[in-house]
Design a protein around this motif. Structure first.
Motif, mmCIF file in Angstrom:
data_model
loop_
_atom_site.group_PDB
_atom_site.id
_atom_site.type_symbol
_atom_site.label_atom_id
_atom_site.label_comp_id
_atom_site.label_asym_id
_atom_site.label_seq_id
_atom_site.Cartn_x
_atom_site.Cartn_y
_atom_site.Cartn_z
ATOM 1 N N ALA A 231 0.807 -1.292 -0.163
ATOM 2 C CA ALA A 231 0.265 -0.021 -0.002
ATOM 3 C C ALA A 231 0.836 1.243 0.086
ATOM 4 O O ALA A 231 2.234 0.933 0.236
ATOM 5 N N GLN A 232 0.150 2.205 -0.238
ATOM 6 C CA GLN A 232 1.116 3.514 -0.314
ATOM 7 C C GLN A 232 0.666 4.624 0.663
ATOM 8 O O GLN A 232 0.715 5.946 0.499
ATOM 9 N N TYR A 233 0.037 4.310 1.780
ATOM 10 C CA TYR A 233 -0.432 5.032 2.824
ATOM 11 C C TYR A 233 0.553 5.930 3.699
ATOM 12 O O TYR A 233 0.625 6.981 4.250
ATOM 13 N N LEU A 234 1.635 4.866 3.873
ATOM 14 C CA LEU A 234 2.587 5.405 4.809
ATOM 15 C C LEU A 234 4.198 5.758 3.614
ATOM 16 O O LEU A 234 4.396 6.919 3.814
ATOM 17 N N TYR A 235 4.654 4.763 3.071
ATOM 18 C CA TYR A 235 5.575 5.134 2.112
ATOM 19 C C TYR A 235 5.204 5.021 0.880
ATOM 20 O O TYR A 235 4.206 4.205 0.567
ATOM 21 N N GLU A 236 5.938 5.607 -0.197
ATOM 22 C CA GLU A 236 5.568 5.788 -1.552
ATOM 23 C C GLU A 236 6.530 5.233 -2.610
ATOM 24 O O GLU A 236 7.588 5.477 -2.288
ATOM 25 N N THR A 237 6.141 5.101 -3.858
ATOM 26 C CA THR A 237 7.155 4.805 -4.932
ATOM 27 C C THR A 237 7.273 5.810 -5.678
ATOM 28 O O THR A 237 6.055 6.353 -5.948
ATOM 29 N N PRO A 238 8.293 5.798 -6.547
ATOM 30 C CA PRO A 238 8.358 6.907 -7.599
ATOM 31 C C PRO A 238 7.202 6.748 -8.767
ATOM 32 O O PRO A 238 6.630 7.645 -9.234
ATOM 33 N N LEU A 239 6.977 5.456 -9.045
ATOM 34 C CA LEU A 239 6.125 5.112 -10.157
ATOM 35 C C LEU A 239 5.063 3.913 -9.584
ATOM 36 O O LEU A 239 5.390 3.396 -8.799
ATOM 37 N N ARG A 240 3.900 4.073 -10.227
ATOM 38 C CA ARG A 240 2.846 2.974 -9.679
ATOM 39 C C ARG A 240 2.203 2.236 -11.048
ATOM 40 O O ARG A 240 1.662 2.873 -11.880
ATOM 41 N N PHE A 241 2.185 0.957 -10.624
ATOM 42 C CA PHE A 241 1.960 0.214 -11.786
ATOM 43 C C PHE A 241 0.373 -0.157 -11.847
ATOM 44 O O PHE A 241 -0.022 -0.288 -10.760
ATOM 45 N N ASN A 242 -0.084 -0.152 -12.884
ATOM 46 C CA ASN A 242 -1.704 -0.579 -13.277
ATOM 47 C C ASN A 242 -1.791 -1.753 -13.778
ATOM 48 O O ASN A 242 -1.331 -2.137 -14.932
ATOM 49 N N ILE A 243 -2.201 -2.860 -13.075
ATOM 50 C CA ILE A 243 -2.282 -4.250 -13.602
ATOM 51 C C ILE A 243 -3.344 -4.378 -14.560
ATOM 52 O O ILE A 243 -3.203 -5.241 -15.505
ATOM 53 N N VAL A 244 -4.276 -3.460 -14.701
ATOM 54 C CA VAL A 244 -5.314 -3.410 -15.609
ATOM 55 C C VAL A 244 -4.916 -3.189 -17.153
ATOM 56 O O VAL A 244 -5.035 -3.663 -18.385
#
Length: 602
Positions: free
Chosen positions: A97-110
């Protein structure tokens, strides 16, 4: 079911954009996706993102109305929010999840897209990946988040080679930070695996340098660090945690309010810690939970019984499928180190029964391959070869395979050769992960039927993780890489790579079965550097051939990407195939929906 992969994303059966092999790719990411639909939660409007039966609840009152109740990720006491700990509490666990830490990019599985996160854009040019970070991004303590934090995050893998980030340097040569908002990742010039680098960027949280540069001074092995007050960049902070729940409180000074179009409508997130999957599902079906990542047998019965429960897909299989829970075999153990025994085990497993009973029908027919037979991976799979050189459930053939390899059945009904008896072997997976527990129960029964002595053992999730990573197990139902810019290559690497193979007792982050083969790394390298689909197909099929010859692990089922299911009791506008502004994910691009939910009745 609770067997959500806490360290890597499961595979999708939906297509995603091809990234590997492009000579130059330039992508500027747009703001997070907008829904093509809108609806009202009031009594007079037509609401979207409600139960599959068209129903919704009446909303909650008081503080509960301002709380999102989520479940399915934390199954033991929340005692440490150090993301490098093998028992890290949710949501500090990697890539959940990205509630606390986050990533530079976010993958969309669909859609297969890489959406913006901490980076507002990225560009791939040959063996360089350039990230441009968001303006004004901050940590929860108010310190600015810059490209230096991103570079330091990866540096932690060099400062402490025991943590999972260390393995990322296999595919990266260096990281440059020409200014505070720009980072240039130089892909390893030998492996040339740009796709894996993008996957790493999309799955690896960024950590604050000003915090972790101090932590590592007193904790050179980062996994030993203890903290209950982590500093992240996300929209929530940890406000309470114990053996009963994890409570997050909204950070109203969150940097991303403008980027995401506002704050979530809920001020708190509560994750109750249930004793079992059944306890979690009961509360969910009784309207006490909003969204869950658990296995619910025959999910369709919930809305047939009038519950306002919804899934992303409105017809069978209801979930976006794609991951391959694997039967991981410890190839260092006597008997299990014999490929003939492992192939006999493959013949012995009744995967159709697993799909129908353990998976409640949420799985297609399993083929003898590390590639999915549908979706974007299907184009690489040689189905005819998987059939001719592989295996299907055949108990008689399983026994014949053992006999042909020189094994004889003893008076106890168990095969042996040269003093090596086939078992007793423990088949492990975490307790409470009901579909995986059920799958291994079937496997143990199948093995006993053909003369292999096996029993199930379901330890707590943290203990099971340690045993699997340290190679201190016989066989395990475990996860391997799923949908990302790097599959199916990454799955072959997870199962067979010898690049970072670890001795028993030392934590590994792939090849948990310690399978050894002199050819595999060169073949993986060839597949990673493939310049076009034709050469990539040839290389991947060669890897699949090697896999079938050696059988270091066995696919048990095709599991949904995540068991994303919601109850429209207090919120509506949940993403689904009719309201597809976000994918059915809790991580990556699924983060979008926490900003788009609406309160019922408001």
């Amino acid at each position: 079911m609770t067997s959500i992969n806490p360290f890597g994303a499961p595979a999708s059966r939906r297509g995603f954009l091809a990234i590997a092999g492009a000579a130059a790719i330039s992508v500027t990411l747009a703001a997070c996706g907008k829904s093509t639909n809108s609806g009202s939660g009031g009594s007079g409007g037509s609401a979207l993102g409600i139960g599959n039966n068209g129903k919704k609840g009446n909303g909650r009152s008081g503080t509960a109305a301002d709380t999102l109740f989520i479940g399915g990720f934390q199954w033991g006491p929340a005692a440490n929010f150090n993301p490098f700990s093998p028992s890290a509490a949710w949501p500090a666990q990697g890539n959940v999840a990205q509630y606390l830490y986050e990533t530079p990019l976010r993958f969309n599985i669909v859609t297969g897209e890489l959406l913006p996160g901490l980076a507002k854009s990225y560009k791939v040019d040959g063996l360089k990946v350039t990230l441009t970070f968001q303006d004004g991004a901050k940590w929860s303590d108010g310190q600015p988040l810059t490209s230096a934090d991103f570079a330091y995050t990866y540096q932690l893998g060099k400062l402490d080679p025991t943590n999972s980030i260390a393995g990322l340097w296999t595919d990266i040569d260096s990281i440059e930070t020409p200014d505070a908002t720009t980072a240039v990742v130089n892909v390893n010039t030998t492996r040339k695996n740009t796709a894996v680098v993008l996957q790493n960027i999309a799955q690896t949280y960024v950590y604050p340098q000003h915090i972790w540069s101090e932590v590592i001074k007193s904790n050179p092995q980062l996994s030993t660090y203890q903290t209950m007050k982590p500093v992240g960049s996300g929209p929530f902070s940890v406000s309470a945690a114990d053996q009963t729940q994890v409570v997050l409180t909204r950070n109203d000074s969150y940097w991303g309010k403008t980027f995401y179009g506002g704050s979530p409508v809920f001020s708190k997130v509560i994750h109750p810690i249930f004793k079992s999957n059944d306890d979690a599902n009961l509360q969910f079906q009784n309207g006490q939970m909003d969204v869950m990542q658990t296995f619910i047998p025959q999910i369709w019965k919930t809305w047939e019984n009038g519950k306002p429960i919804g899934t992303y897909l409105k017809a069978s299989p209801y979930y976006v499928p794609g991951s391959i829970p694997m039967f991981i075999i410890n190839t260092t153990k006597p008997g299990l180190n014999d490929p003939a025994v492992r192939k006999a085990m493959a013949y012995a497993i009744d995967t159709a029964s697993i799909a129908e009973t353990a998976m409640s029908g949420y799985s297609d027919k399993v083929v003898a391959s590390l590639m999915m037979p549908s979706g974007s991976e299907a184009k690489y799979l040689d189905k005819a070869k998987a059939q001719s050189d592989g295996w299907t459930y055949d108990a008689a053939k399983a026994e014949q395979t053992l006999k042909d390899a020189g094994y004889t059945k003893g008076s106890d009904g168990i095969y042996a050769k040269g003093g090596v008896r086939l078992g007793q072997w423990k088949l492990i997976t975490p307790t409470g992960w009901t579909d995986w527990n059920a799958a291994l129960t079937i496997v143990a029964k199948n093995f006993k039927a053909i003369g292999i002595d096996a029993v199930t053992y379901f330890p707590q999730a943290a203990d099971c993780t340690t045993q699997v990573q340290n190679g201190q197990f016989d066989c395990a139902c475990w996860y391997v890489a799923g949908a990302s810019p790097a599959t199916p290559w990454q799955r072959f690497s997870d199962v067979m790579s010898n690049v970072s193979i670890q001795p028993i007792g030392k934590a590994a982050f792939n090849n948990y079965g310690r399978f050894k083969n002199d050819q595999i790394d060169g073949m993986l390298q060839t597949a990673a550097a493939a310049a076009d689909d034709a050469s990539k197909t040839t290389a991947l099929q060669a890897l699949d051939d090697l896999y079938r010859q050696n059988v270091p692990s066995i696919p048990l089922m095709y599991r949904p990407d995540e068991f994303y299911q919601y109850a429209a009791v207090n919120f509506y506008n949940w993403p689904d195939e009719k309201n597809n502004y976000a994918p059915p994910m809790f991580r990556g691009a699924g983060n979008t929906w926490i900003y788009k939910l609406k309160k019922i009745g408001s």
